[in-house]
Design a protein around this motif. Structure first.
Motif, PDB file in Angstrom:
ATOM      1  N   SER A 154      33.874  44.657  46.958  1.00  0.00           N
ATOM      2  CA  SER A 154      33.995  44.311  45.679  1.00  0.00           C
ATOM      3  C   SER A 154      34.870  43.206  45.337  1.00  0.00           C
ATOM      4  CB  SER A 154      34.250  45.623  44.679  1.00  0.00           C
ATOM      5  OG  SER A 154      35.553  45.842  44.779  1.00  0.00           O
ATOM      6  N   LEU A 155      35.972  43.356  46.339  1.00  0.00           N
ATOM      7  CA  LEU A 155      36.838  42.296  46.492  1.00  0.00           C
ATOM      8  C   LEU A 155      36.337  40.884  46.892  1.00  0.00           C
ATOM      9  CD1 LEU A 155      39.908  44.246  48.170  1.00  0.00           C
ATOM     10  CD2 LEU A 155      39.669  43.825  45.613  1.00  0.00           C
TER      11      LEU A 155
ATOM     12  N   ARG B 220      31.303  45.005  39.896  1.00  0.00           N
ATOM     13  CA  ARG B 220      32.320  44.196  40.487  1.00  0.00           C
ATOM     14  C   ARG B 220      33.400  44.583  40.039  1.00  0.00           C
ATOM     15  NH1 ARG B 220      31.663  38.732  40.639  1.00  0.00           N
ATOM     16  NH2 ARG B 220      33.308  38.813  39.106  1.00  0.00           N
ATOM     17  N   ASP B 221      33.671  44.374  38.468  1.00  0.00           N
ATOM     18  CA  ASP B 221      34.885  44.339  37.993  1.00  0.00           C
ATOM     19  C   ASP B 221      35.395  45.863  37.804  1.00  0.00           C
ATOM     20  OD1 ASP B 221      35.070  41.603  37.465  1.00  0.00           O
ATOM     21  OD2 ASP B 221      34.341  41.721  35.202  1.00  0.00           O
TER      22      ASP B 221
ATOM     23  N   GLN C  21      36.456  46.731  41.464  1.00  0.00           N
ATOM     24  CA  GLN C  21      37.700  46.081  41.690  1.00  0.00           C
ATOM     25  C   GLN C  21      38.970  46.952  41.102  1.00  0.00           C
ATOM     26  OE1 GLN C  21      37.697  42.092  40.606  1.00  0.00           O
ATOM     27  NE2 GLN C  21      36.477  41.393  42.786  1.00  0.00           N
ATOM     28  N   GLN C  22      38.600  47.249  39.969  1.00  0.00           N
ATOM     29  CA  GLN C  22      39.883  48.120  39.325  1.00  0.00           C
ATOM     30  C   GLN C  22      39.982  49.347  40.101  1.00  0.00           C
ATOM     31  OE1 GLN C  22      38.569  49.301  35.388  1.00  0.00           O
ATOM     32  NE2 GLN C  22      40.809  50.279  34.993  1.00  0.00           N
TER      33      GLN C  22
ATOM     34  N   ARG D  68      41.872  48.861  43.310  1.00  0.00           N
ATOM     35  CA  ARG D  68      43.118  48.186  43.224  1.00  0.00           C
ATOM     36  C   ARG D  68      44.238  49.510  42.849  1.00  0.00           C
ATOM     37  NH1 ARG D  68      43.870  42.835  43.614  1.00  0.00           N
ATOM     38  NH2 ARG D  68      41.817  41.495  43.175  1.00  0.00           N
TER      39      ARG D  68
ATOM     40  N   VAL E 165      44.229  45.961  49.438  1.00  0.00           N
ATOM     41  CA  VAL E 165      43.684  44.987  48.762  1.00  0.00           C
ATOM     42  C   VAL E 165      44.104  43.405  49.507  1.00  0.00           C
ATOM     43  CG1 VAL E 165      43.428  43.517  46.697  1.00  0.00           C
ATOM     44  CG2 VAL E 165      43.253  46.027  46.835  1.00  0.00           C
TER      45      VAL E 165
ATOM     46  N   GLN F  74      43.808  34.433  44.321  1.00  0.00           N
ATOM     47  CA  GLN F  74      43.661  35.986  43.820  1.00  0.00           C
ATOM     48  C   GLN F  74      44.818  36.691  44.350  1.00  0.00           C
ATOM     49  OE1 GLN F  74      39.832  37.466  45.065  1.00  0.00           O
ATOM     50  NE2 GLN F  74      39.592  38.600  43.284  1.00  0.00           N
TER      51      GLN F  74
END
Length: 169
Positions: free
Chosen positions: A22-23, A77-78, A81-82, A85, A92, A118
């Motif tokens: 996803s990153l 994806r968001d 990613q959350q 992280r 990451v 990023q």
């Protein structure tokens, strides 16, 4: 919903794959083999894994002229990613760094720049600008180069002759 009905329903190896890929804005088997070549994915068949993800995850779609690259729906994806992280913050930086190097070696500088951005790694951005500036000029990519050079803080420019000359250019 995404956590309970999608992510947690996947086998552990797929969950890890989903979180880590996803990153990346887009991914294919070649990029995965380079970026995720580590003990977390021992001898994983990337092509097979990507096909399985494509078959089992509604939020994953093929992109590109031949459909060999994959992309997650931006909301999925968001979310991933959350989760990545929060659960694996130490991974990451490594993933983004490896992906940036992959794109730099392939001459896909915009993608490399985006990944460095990023990460918030201004030194990597400056180095990328220095290393690619002549190629960008040769390929008539002056607008891209201009935006990148303008984004470099003045205090960093003073000590970098290439950056100073690019600002003058």
């Amino acid at each position: 919903y995404l956590s309970q009905q999608v992510l947690n329903q996947q086998p552990v190896k797929f969950r890890s794959f989903l979180l880590q890929t996803s990153l990346l804005d887009e991914f294919n088997e070649e990029l995965c083999a380079v970026v995720f070549n580590d003990p977390l994915f021992p001898k994983l068949d990337w092509k097979k894994t990507i096909k399985e993800i494509q078959r089992n995850i509604l939020f994953c779609m093929p992109v590109g002229p031949d459909g060999n690259w994959m992309r997650y729906h931006h909301l999925f994806r968001d979310f991933l990613q959350q989760q990545m992280r929060e659960k694996y913050p130490d991974r990451v930086e490594k993933i983004l760094d490896k992906a940036a190097r992959f794109y730099t070696q392939r001459g896909e500088w915009e993608k490399a720049y985006f990944l460095c951005e990023q990460r918030g790694d201004i030194n990597a951005l400056v180095t990328l600008v220095e290393e690619t500036s002549s190629l960008l000029v040769q390929n008539d990519r002056l607008l891209t180069l201009g935006k990148w050079v303008d984004g470099i803080p003045e205090d960093m420019s003073r000590d970098r002759p290439i950056i100073l000359s690019l600002k003058g250019f």
